[in-house]
Write an enzyme that holds these catalytic residues in place. Sequence first.
Site, PDB file in Angstrom:
ATOM      1  N   GLN A  62      58.476 -69.881 -23.466  1.00 13.52           N
ATOM      2  CA  GLN A  62      59.833 -70.399 -23.312  1.00 13.52           C
ATOM      3  C   GLN A  62      59.892 -71.758 -22.625  1.00 13.52           C
ATOM      4  O   GLN A  62      60.826 -72.530 -22.842  1.00 13.52           O
ATOM      5  CB  GLN A  62      60.666 -69.374 -22.522  1.00 13.52           C
ATOM      6  CG  GLN A  62      62.161 -69.644 -22.512  1.00 13.52           C
ATOM      7  CD  GLN A  62      62.919 -68.550 -21.772  1.00 13.52           C
ATOM      8  OE1 GLN A  62      62.335 -67.750 -21.060  1.00 13.52           O
ATOM      9  NE2 GLN A  62      64.224 -68.522 -21.939  1.00 13.52           N
ATOM     10  N   TYR A  69      50.362 -61.999 -22.456  1.00 14.97           N
ATOM     11  CA  TYR A  69      51.446 -62.963 -22.344  1.00 14.97           C
ATOM     12  C   TYR A  69      51.096 -64.240 -23.109  1.00 14.97           C
ATOM     13  O   TYR A  69      50.108 -64.908 -22.814  1.00 14.97           O
ATOM     14  CB  TYR A  69      51.734 -63.316 -20.877  1.00 14.97           C
ATOM     15  CG  TYR A  69      52.304 -62.182 -20.051  1.00 14.97           C
ATOM     16  CD1 TYR A  69      52.659 -60.968 -20.622  1.00 14.97           C
ATOM     17  CD2 TYR A  69      52.493 -62.329 -18.689  1.00 14.97           C
ATOM     18  CE1 TYR A  69      53.175 -59.944 -19.860  1.00 14.97           C
ATOM     19  CE2 TYR A  69      53.018 -61.299 -17.913  1.00 14.97           C
ATOM     20  CZ  TYR A  69      53.348 -60.101 -18.510  1.00 14.97           C
ATOM     21  OH  TYR A  69      53.865 -59.080 -17.749  1.00 14.97           O
ATOM     22  N   LYS A  80      75.589 -64.166 -16.736  1.00 13.00           N
ATOM     23  CA  LYS A  80      75.839 -65.025 -17.901  1.00 13.00           C
ATOM     24  C   LYS A  80      76.283 -64.248 -19.136  1.00 13.00           C
ATOM     25  O   LYS A  80      76.704 -64.834 -20.127  1.00 13.00           O
ATOM     26  CB  LYS A  80      74.597 -65.848 -18.233  1.00 13.00           C
ATOM     27  CG  LYS A  80      73.362 -65.034 -18.578  1.00 13.00           C
ATOM     28  CD  LYS A  80      72.166 -65.959 -18.756  1.00 13.00           C
ATOM     29  CE  LYS A  80      70.875 -65.200 -18.960  1.00 13.00           C
ATOM     30  NZ  LYS A  80      69.711 -66.104 -19.021  1.00 13.00           N
ATOM     31  N   SER A 116      63.064 -69.575 -15.730  1.00  8.87           N
ATOM     32  CA  SER A 116      62.734 -70.559 -16.760  1.00  8.87           C
ATOM     33  C   SER A 116      63.077 -71.985 -16.328  1.00  8.87           C
ATOM     34  O   SER A 116      62.718 -72.941 -17.008  1.00  8.87           O
ATOM     35  CB  SER A 116      63.472 -70.233 -18.068  1.00  8.87           C
ATOM     36  OG  SER A 116      64.869 -70.181 -17.857  1.00  8.87           O
TER      37      SER A 116
END
EC number: 1.1.1.-
Length: 390
Positions: A115, A142, A277, A348
């Site tokens: 990401q 990952y 969010k 992130s």
Amino acid sequence: MLAARTGAAGSQISEENTKLRKQSGFSVSGKDRSPKKASENGKDSSLSPSGQSKLRARQLALLREVEMNCYLKLCDLSSEHTTAYTTGMRYRNLGKSGLRVSCLGLGTWVTFGGQISDEVAERLMTIAYESGVNLFDTAEVYAAGKAEVILGSIIKKKGWRRSSLVITTKLYWGGKAETERGLSRKHIIEEIVRAMTHVINQGMAMYWGTSRWSAMEIMEAYSVARQFNMIPPVCEQAEYHLFQREKVEVQLPELYHKIGVGAMTWSPLACGIISGKYGNGVPESSRASLKCYQWLKERIISEEGRKQQNKLKDLSPIAERLGCTLPQLAVAWCLRNEGVSSVLLGSSTPEQLIENLGAIQVLPKMTSHVVNEIDNILRNKPYSKKDYRS
């Protein structure tokens, strides 16, 4: 090194997400300087398990203070030179081992090698390290192994002392070939407990733990280790947040008191659900809007998801009263559980990480009254027959 099992984190999580999280195996730096057993220190048998735990915690805290003062005096330093003092970070023992880990760690799932860019990854690790974080978590699966490579490259580039870091990685879902995944001898030298003991004896890791194992499986691994004079696991990595409590608050405390297994928890914001969010649906730029996270979107828009959003709205006034954000309240709520050795953060952006690290300042405000307020809103506190502090 952590050994893992496959299984869902919740009824809404997809099989793909399950594969990523059902793993185990972690590598760390540092020597185990565990104190003597409680019985050797004159433990008061009249105390309840909870009372004995509190007494042991006070004894260990006093011992650490004495050791630290002696070290500082020997080196002609003061407490102002310690990382804990300069950063405000708190440190806890990993289970009943002597390994000290920061109560907040940085995870790399989804972000590193996926990401975010390598530059942002370096920025996140730098912020975490300079804030006193010494625990960094990754896994061989990952980003198909890229996360481990990126993490190692950043550590080498920054020149951080390896002895100042605790790196945890997980094994199970390695490669595409049949011999590149699982917990077989071919993949990690030998079957689980014997394999982990071999890895530690060879100096490739210093402790091992489990990830997404059941309490019964952990107890079985401990029994096998004791029966054959091998090394038992020291912690379990489990999902823990406002809406997922049973395992960490009921099952793991019993394991801690019986065999010393600690808890390292992940997803304190429930994959972003608690961030706020998703209060008005799924934004286009959010993780839940991505094709590979359809399971998360379904979880959010479900009836249960809508109920969770309503509870988060009811929690907002508490966060405002404490002078913090909802994510900070959620992370501090996880930290208030003294049975949790470390809470892994997943961010992130630098802004998100800085905000989440701010939960350290909220922790002292998590009084029993505040915790009861939160429980009254959530109405999901698990029932335990044991007198263990959750």
